[in-house]
Design a protein around this motif. Sequence first.
Motif, PDB file in Angstrom:
ATOM      1  N   ALA A  10      16.718   7.065  16.346  1.00  0.00           N
ATOM      2  CA  ALA A  10      16.908   6.266  17.604  1.00  0.00           C
ATOM      3  C   ALA A  10      16.699   4.691  17.468  1.00  0.00           C
ATOM      4  N   ILE A  11      15.841   4.583  16.333  1.00  0.00           N
ATOM      5  CA  ILE A  11      15.630   3.207  16.049  1.00  0.00           C
ATOM      6  C   ILE A  11      16.843   2.431  15.478  1.00  0.00           C
ATOM      7  N   VAL A  12      17.339   3.173  14.637  1.00  0.00           N
ATOM      8  CA  VAL A  12      18.735   2.757  13.891  1.00  0.00           C
ATOM      9  C   VAL A  12      20.139   2.427  14.945  1.00  0.00           C
ATOM     10  N   TYR A  13      19.811   3.546  15.970  1.00  0.00           N
ATOM     11  CA  TYR A  13      20.665   3.311  16.838  1.00  0.00           C
ATOM     12  C   TYR A  13      20.667   2.043  17.803  1.00  0.00           C
ATOM     13  N   LEU A  14      19.419   2.137  18.253  1.00  0.00           N
ATOM     14  CA  LEU A  14      19.115   0.870  19.084  1.00  0.00           C
ATOM     15  C   LEU A  14      19.299  -0.488  18.291  1.00  0.00           C
TER      16      LEU A  14
ATOM     17  N   THR B 189      11.428  -7.852  24.880  1.00  0.00           N
ATOM     18  CA  THR B 189      10.598  -6.641  25.460  1.00  0.00           C
ATOM     19  C   THR B 189      10.967  -5.182  24.836  1.00  0.00           C
ATOM     20  N   ARG B 190      12.384  -5.283  24.697  1.00  0.00           N
ATOM     21  CA  ARG B 190      12.757  -3.979  23.876  1.00  0.00           C
ATOM     22  C   ARG B 190      11.992  -3.775  22.472  1.00  0.00           C
ATOM     23  N   ILE B 191      12.202  -4.844  21.827  1.00  0.00           N
ATOM     24  CA  ILE B 191      11.322  -4.775  20.410  1.00  0.00           C
ATOM     25  C   ILE B 191       9.822  -4.348  20.400  1.00  0.00           C
ATOM     26  N   VAL B 192       9.055  -5.047  21.555  1.00  0.00           N
ATOM     27  CA  VAL B 192       7.995  -4.770  21.660  1.00  0.00           C
ATOM     28  C   VAL B 192       7.505  -3.382  21.995  1.00  0.00           C
ATOM     29  N   VAL B 193       8.321  -2.846  22.961  1.00  0.00           N
ATOM     30  CA  VAL B 193       7.922  -1.434  23.594  1.00  0.00           C
ATOM     31  C   VAL B 193       8.353  -0.590  22.519  1.00  0.00           C
ATOM     32  N   LEU B 194       9.489  -0.590  21.872  1.00  0.00           N
ATOM     33  CA  LEU B 194       9.792   0.416  20.887  1.00  0.00           C
ATOM     34  C   LEU B 194       9.014   0.353  19.755  1.00  0.00           C
ATOM     35  N   SER B 195       8.294  -0.979  19.252  1.00  0.00           N
ATOM     36  CA  SER B 195       7.539  -0.968  18.146  1.00  0.00           C
ATOM     37  C   SER B 195       6.096  -0.413  18.456  1.00  0.00           C
ATOM     38  N   THR B 196       5.669  -0.503  19.735  1.00  0.00           N
ATOM     39  CA  THR B 196       4.475  -0.036  20.291  1.00  0.00           C
ATOM     40  C   THR B 196       4.235   1.560  20.180  1.00  0.00           C
ATOM     41  N   VAL B 197       5.471   1.949  20.715  1.00  0.00           N
ATOM     42  CA  VAL B 197       5.640   3.331  20.911  1.00  0.00           C
ATOM     43  C   VAL B 197       5.631   4.060  19.444  1.00  0.00           C
ATOM     44  N   ALA B 198       6.437   3.575  18.662  1.00  0.00           N
ATOM     45  CA  ALA B 198       6.639   3.878  17.373  1.00  0.00           C
ATOM     46  C   ALA B 198       5.296   3.941  16.361  1.00  0.00           C
ATOM     47  N   LEU B 199       4.633   2.758  16.687  1.00  0.00           N
ATOM     48  CA  LEU B 199       3.170   2.627  16.102  1.00  0.00           C
ATOM     49  C   LEU B 199       2.265   3.593  16.390  1.00  0.00           C
ATOM     50  N   ALA B 200       2.229   3.846  17.768  1.00  0.00           N
ATOM     51  CA  ALA B 200       1.340   4.602  18.457  1.00  0.00           C
ATOM     52  C   ALA B 200       1.438   6.032  17.678  1.00  0.00           C
ATOM     53  N   LEU B 201       2.746   6.618  17.810  1.00  0.00           N
ATOM     54  CA  LEU B 201       2.903   7.885  17.431  1.00  0.00           C
ATOM     55  C   LEU B 201       2.649   8.101  15.897  1.00  0.00           C
ATOM     56  N   VAL B 202       3.179   7.065  14.968  1.00  0.00           N
ATOM     57  CA  VAL B 202       2.910   7.238  13.610  1.00  0.00           C
ATOM     58  C   VAL B 202       1.342   7.088  13.328  1.00  0.00           C
TER      59      VAL B 202
ATOM     60  N   LEU C 264       5.494  15.106  11.181  1.00  0.00           N
ATOM     61  CA  LEU C 264       5.578  13.766  10.881  1.00  0.00           C
ATOM     62  C   LEU C 264       7.205  13.287  10.477  1.00  0.00           C
ATOM     63  N   ALA C 265       7.433  14.295   9.450  1.00  0.00           N
ATOM     64  CA  ALA C 265       8.968  14.189   8.916  1.00  0.00           C
ATOM     65  C   ALA C 265      10.120  14.122   9.995  1.00  0.00           C
ATOM     66  N   ALA C 266       9.777  15.311  11.012  1.00  0.00           N
ATOM     67  CA  ALA C 266      10.898  15.403  12.153  1.00  0.00           C
ATOM     68  C   ALA C 266      10.556  14.288  13.006  1.00  0.00           C
ATOM     69  N   LEU C 267       9.294  13.943  13.358  1.00  0.00           N
ATOM     70  CA  LEU C 267       9.302  12.948  14.212  1.00  0.00           C
ATOM     71  C   LEU C 267       9.896  11.333  13.674  1.00  0.00           C
ATOM     72  N   SER C 268       9.596  11.234  12.368  1.00  0.00           N
ATOM     73  CA  SER C 268      10.318  10.087  11.571  1.00  0.00           C
ATOM     74  C   SER C 268      11.801  10.026  11.657  1.00  0.00           C
ATOM     75  N   CYS C 269      12.290  11.364  11.573  1.00  0.00           N
ATOM     76  CA  CYS C 269      13.753  11.361  11.315  1.00  0.00           C
ATOM     77  C   CYS C 269      14.242  11.029  12.929  1.00  0.00           C
ATOM     78  N   VAL C 270      13.459  11.751  13.816  1.00  0.00           N
ATOM     79  CA  VAL C 270      14.279  11.321  15.214  1.00  0.00           C
ATOM     80  C   VAL C 270      14.023   9.957  15.609  1.00  0.00           C
ATOM     81  N   GLY C 271      12.763   9.529  15.246  1.00  0.00           N
ATOM     82  CA  GLY C 271      12.197   8.056  15.563  1.00  0.00           C
ATOM     83  C   GLY C 271      13.294   7.064  14.613  1.00  0.00           C
ATOM     84  N   THR C 272      13.659   7.467  13.790  1.00  0.00           N
ATOM     85  CA  THR C 272      14.443   6.564  12.733  1.00  0.00           C
ATOM     86  C   THR C 272      15.879   6.493  13.226  1.00  0.00           C
TER      87      THR C 272
END
Length: 666
Positions: free
Chosen positions: A209-213, A37-50, A199-207
């Motif tokens: 967060a994703i790396v941490y998770l 579930t975590r993987i699906v939610v995280l992937s969906t949010v990241a994909l939508a933003l990107v 987009l770069a800032a969002l990528s950094c923040v998202g990265t």
Amino acid sequence: MTSSPDSAAGSTIGSTTGSTSDSAESAAAPFPRRLSTRIVVLSTVALALVLAMISGTLWLSWQLEGAGAAINDAGSLRMRANAVAIALWEARTGKPAQVDAQMRQLDETLRELRDGDPARPLFLPADANIHAQFERVASAWSDALKPAALHDLAAGAGEPSTYIGLLSGFVDEANGLVSLIERENARKTAWLRISQVALAALSCVGTVAIVYLLYQWFVAPVQRLQDGLARVEAREFHTRLPVDAEDEFGHLAQGFNRMVAELQALYQDLAARVDAKTAQLAAQNRELATLYEMAAFLNTPGPAESVCHDFLTRVMREFDAEGGTVRVVSPDDGNLHLLVSEGMPEALTLAEQCMPAQDCVCGGASAEAPVVFGLRAPGGASEANAAFAQRCLKAGFVSVAVSAIVAQNETLGTFSLHFREEREISASGIQLLQTLGRHLGVALMNRRLVALGRQLAVSEERNLVAQGLHDSIAQGLSFLKMQVHLLDGAAGRGDLDEIREIVPLLAGGVEESYDDVRELLLNFRTKLAPGKLRLAVEDTVARFRRQSDAELTLDYRDEGGPPLPPDQQLQVLFVLQEALSNTRKHAEALHVHVSVLNGRDFSLSVADDGVGYDPAEIASRGESHVGFHIMHERARRLSAALTLDSSPGNGARVALVLPAASRLAA
């Protein structure tokens, strides 16, 4: 976050910081479901933003690309207006010009700017000032500049003053359009940069967060597994992973521990044995490839010297030898004769062109196994061949490997490999040398057999030629010799009547011998191509009709049988010629019938109504009747059946039958 140190015993890998929270969460909910579930939610949010950010930047870049094309086309208006002026000038001076074409191109450019082209893309930015400026440019062209150009073109010779006077104003309007589009482009470029920065800032923040998770969910367990694998690679088979969760990684750790336990029980010296076996298989594969290449090469046609030279160079390359020789045993004196050499000094090859086998280490190889000599080692060379060993040492060679060239248990010679360093050849290498020697021996023996076969064929043909000469010219010359002896006696006695009787006999004998010679020469020169047998038979029959008063009939029937190859056609024709020659000389026949039938079997028949002969009397004479003997020889070459049937006073018949099994492909 780093892994905790090993336990005091050093056999268990510690868990990473944060694994306790994972265990607590896994107790609250099934781990696989929560993780998915975590993987699906995280992937969906990241994909939508990107996708949203990328869509915005793609739209801006598309707008910039269309506006850039519009800038190019708007700028080209100035060039095309100047091109119209040049064309008008050329037209006014009498030179060929394309005023209409230039004007149409300018009209087409204005149309494309007005209508746009999404496929390029090309369009004016959605700005009122830009569209107003474009309408001014279009009006300046259609209302002022274009009519002026048409007026100047119709005016004839002289300077196009009307068009030139309006040109600068049109260019200024076009420059204004370009400037407006460029400012709009610059504004969108700024927005594109802002979007990219966002987009770069969002990528950094998202990265982050994703790396941490991902670190919490995957990296920490994988690090423990990787650390355990590293210890297993270092042969620390006492390593065990902690099992602190009932999840996939917990099951994976349990499986890892079972695997390491089994490896600890089974693994002893497996790696070394695998390496040894791999090296052995690689060597065997290399030897098999060498044998295959050598066998294929030795089966190609070519002279023995060329084959031996190429064989020697390949063997030297396989064993890293610096020199080598191939020697053959002479059947006359048993000495070794140097056939080819490679990498050997000229003085050494000249000194060892021919030598007794026992006088050199190169003759020390037997048919059983190759031998390796260390020329510096005590006992490496016997006293008998010490002088030859010294020659090799002076040339810089310290080791020699010698193998026999063998075919059908017969030693045809030897080949040697010379090394400038001490060399030990393995048992497999010795076996390879022996096998290569046998392959070369078979190749040399095959070439000897081919040469011997050619010699035998020439000998057989010469034998048939000699038999033909004996049966025709020799008998005629014997008759002439006897008549000359009688003529000499009559001349000594002065008996003119006897001389008058002998001279016609001599003339007839000479003419008959001349005809025999011409017939033999024609037979020797006869060559047939596939399908030419019928023409050759008809020529032979026509020649018989010219040389004999007997009436000959020919019955040649082709009943669907395949054509004979040239060799078999020639043998059939020789049998026919010999049979007709015997009929002409001895049969005294009035009628002769020749029959040729080409069906499944091939048959030839020559029958006459002459005086015939006694088969028993002919058989008692054996090979002295050369004509019959020659026909039997030809039949044996064809693997055909030859039948001679006759009786005194009842004519004779010669029948040749070539069965289908003996026919060769044409």
